[in-house]
Design a protein around this motif. Structure first.
Motif, PDB file in Angstrom:
ATOM      1  N   ALA A   1      -8.081   1.870  -2.393  1.00 48.61           N
ATOM      2  CA  ALA A   1      -6.979   2.647  -1.753  1.00 48.61           C
ATOM      3  C   ALA A   1      -6.547   3.502  -2.884  1.00 48.61           C
ATOM      4  O   ALA A   1      -5.945   4.886  -2.568  1.00 48.61           O
ATOM      5  N   LEU A   2      -6.249   3.319  -3.828  1.00 52.10           N
ATOM      6  CA  LEU A   2      -5.294   3.907  -4.736  1.00 52.10           C
ATOM      7  C   LEU A   2      -5.999   5.180  -5.491  1.00 52.10           C
ATOM      8  O   LEU A   2      -5.799   5.926  -5.717  1.00 52.10           O
ATOM      9  N   SER A   3      -7.210   4.897  -5.698  1.00 54.02           N
ATOM     10  CA  SER A   3      -8.479   5.601  -6.062  1.00 54.02           C
ATOM     11  C   SER A   3      -8.492   6.951  -4.954  1.00 54.02           C
ATOM     12  O   SER A   3      -8.648   8.143  -5.374  1.00 54.02           O
ATOM     13  N   ALA A   4      -8.420   6.209  -3.952  1.00 55.66           N
ATOM     14  CA  ALA A   4      -8.816   7.209  -2.766  1.00 55.66           C
ATOM     15  C   ALA A   4      -7.436   8.251  -2.649  1.00 55.66           C
ATOM     16  O   ALA A   4      -7.311   9.305  -2.428  1.00 55.66           O
ATOM     17  N   VAL A   5      -6.276   7.765  -2.856  1.00 55.98           N
ATOM     18  CA  VAL A   5      -4.952   8.506  -2.977  1.00 55.98           C
ATOM     19  C   VAL A   5      -5.027   9.480  -4.020  1.00 55.98           C
ATOM     20  O   VAL A   5      -4.927  10.814  -3.837  1.00 55.98           O
ATOM     21  N   THR A   6      -5.376   8.832  -5.079  1.00 62.48           N
ATOM     22  CA  THR A   6      -5.235   9.833  -6.387  1.00 62.48           C
ATOM     23  C   THR A   6      -6.380  11.123  -6.046  1.00 62.48           C
ATOM     24  O   THR A   6      -6.408  12.344  -6.390  1.00 62.48           O
ATOM     25  N   ALA A   7      -7.611  10.678  -5.373  1.00 59.13           N
ATOM     26  CA  ALA A   7      -8.721  11.656  -5.355  1.00 59.13           C
ATOM     27  C   ALA A   7      -8.377  12.665  -4.302  1.00 59.13           C
ATOM     28  O   ALA A   7      -8.709  13.774  -4.425  1.00 59.13           O
TER      29      ALA A   7
ATOM     30  N   LEU B   1       0.685  -1.167  -0.143  1.00 59.73           N
ATOM     31  CA  LEU B   1       0.002   0.133   0.076  1.00 59.73           C
ATOM     32  C   LEU B   1       0.992   1.303  -0.039  1.00 59.73           C
ATOM     33  O   LEU B   1       0.477   2.061  -0.586  1.00 59.73           O
ATOM     34  N   LEU B   2       1.987   1.108   0.755  1.00 50.78           N
ATOM     35  CA  LEU B   2       2.753   2.308   0.690  1.00 50.78           C
ATOM     36  C   LEU B   2       3.727   2.619  -0.606  1.00 50.78           C
ATOM     37  O   LEU B   2       3.530   3.824  -0.912  1.00 50.78           O
ATOM     38  N   ARG B   3       3.853   1.455  -1.267  1.00 49.82           N
ATOM     39  CA  ARG B   3       4.638   1.681  -2.358  1.00 49.82           C
ATOM     40  C   ARG B   3       3.812   2.004  -3.745  1.00 49.82           C
ATOM     41  O   ARG B   3       4.085   3.041  -4.315  1.00 49.82           O
ATOM     42  N   PHE B   4       2.551   1.593  -3.757  1.00 47.18           N
ATOM     43  CA  PHE B   4       1.599   1.827  -4.645  1.00 47.18           C
ATOM     44  C   PHE B   4       1.117   3.123  -4.306  1.00 47.18           C
ATOM     45  O   PHE B   4       0.718   3.838  -5.177  1.00 47.18           O
ATOM     46  N   GLY B   5       1.039   3.388  -3.064  1.00 45.40           N
ATOM     47  CA  GLY B   5       0.425   4.699  -2.800  1.00 45.40           C
ATOM     48  C   GLY B   5       1.034   5.989  -2.947  1.00 45.40           C
ATOM     49  O   GLY B   5       0.538   6.986  -3.506  1.00 45.40           O
ATOM     50  N   LEU B   6       2.448   5.809  -2.956  1.00 50.87           N
ATOM     51  CA  LEU B   6       3.438   6.801  -3.435  1.00 50.87           C
ATOM     52  C   LEU B   6       3.487   6.973  -5.020  1.00 50.87           C
ATOM     53  O   LEU B   6       3.371   7.963  -5.426  1.00 50.87           O
TER      54      LEU B   6
END
Length: 251
Positions: free
Chosen positions: A182-188, A74-79
């Protein structure tokens, strides 16, 4: 906007939040609704992005049990999503609105067609699904960067793109669906900050649509395994193609 217009925006935002958690593609309904209610395409896009942000958080809460043991990933993809979302949202605000008007009908059409073929991709991924233990392929990071940049720029059917990319890269469909939220939330979240400071946001719409999107995202995640996605997908695809055709007439 009138009180009726705001009520319509809130109702559609609720539905869009549900759709994003179940099948993806909620923006293909909320974005054209905001255009139909009188917002310009860029204003509708940035308002749509911010209004749907709570819905992605609701989806994350609904899928929280799927994130056990995934902190590093999650940390790697979130970055990656942070960088991609920033690049896409900045690109939207620094290019002429006429350019967005030209490209958005194509993006809506492509997103709709991608949503249409999602079941084929899902079945293919499912046939090769394994139990994990594989190292994430390097190409996955570059593909996620491009996908989240698209999400920062427009975002329609971003969840569909992410599920496809993550499913192919990880060979674990359930995990891919959870990571998508989760990645959609980071992008948003990135678009919330960038568009909130510099974008032409209609904050009145956000005030009524954001809570509805949050509720829809949570409910959609909770019932994602119970609601048949096929009729919903067919409706979104058909609606998206009609919207694309309509936007082409405005160019």
């Amino acid at each position: 906007m009138s009180a009726l217009d705001l009520a319509i925006a809130a109702g559609v935002a609720l539905v869009a939040g549900v759709i994003n958690s179940i099948a993806g593609g909620g923006s293909l309904i909320l974005f054209p609704t905001l255009v139909a209610l009188g917002l310009g395409t860029v204003a509708a896009n940035v308002t749509n992005s911010i209004a749907q942000w709570p819905g992605y958080l609701g989806g994350v809460l609904g899928f929280r049990s799927e994130y056990a043991g995934q902190r590093g990933r999650l940390l790697r993809f979130g970055l990656v999503a942070l960088v991609g979302g920033t690049a896409g949202s900045v690109l939207l605000l620094t290019t002429p609105s006429e350019a967005f008007d030209l490209v958005v009908p194509v993006l809506v059409a492509l997103a709709s067609l991608l949503l249409a073929v999602q079941p084929l991709l899902t079945r293919r991924i499912g046939q090769h699904e394994d139990g994990g233990g594989r190292r994430d392929p390097r190409w996955l990071y570059l593909t996620l960067l491009l996908a989240t940049a698209y999400g920062g720029y427009f975002g329609g059917a971003l969840g569909v793109i992410l599920v496809g990319v993550l499913g192919v890269g990880l060979h674990r469909l359930k995990l891919a669906n959870a990571l998508k939220s989760a990645l959609s939330a980071v992008t948003a979240t990135v678009t919330l900050v960038v568009f909130g400071i510099w974008g032409p946001v209609d904050w009145l719409v956000v005030v009524v649509a954001a809570p509805a999107s949050l509720l829809g995202g949570f409910l959609g995640a909770r019932v994602a395994r119970r609601i048949p996605a096929t009729p919903l997908r067919l409706f979104i695809v058909g609606f998206g193609l009609l919207v694309s055709a309509y936007l082409f007439t405005r160019v």
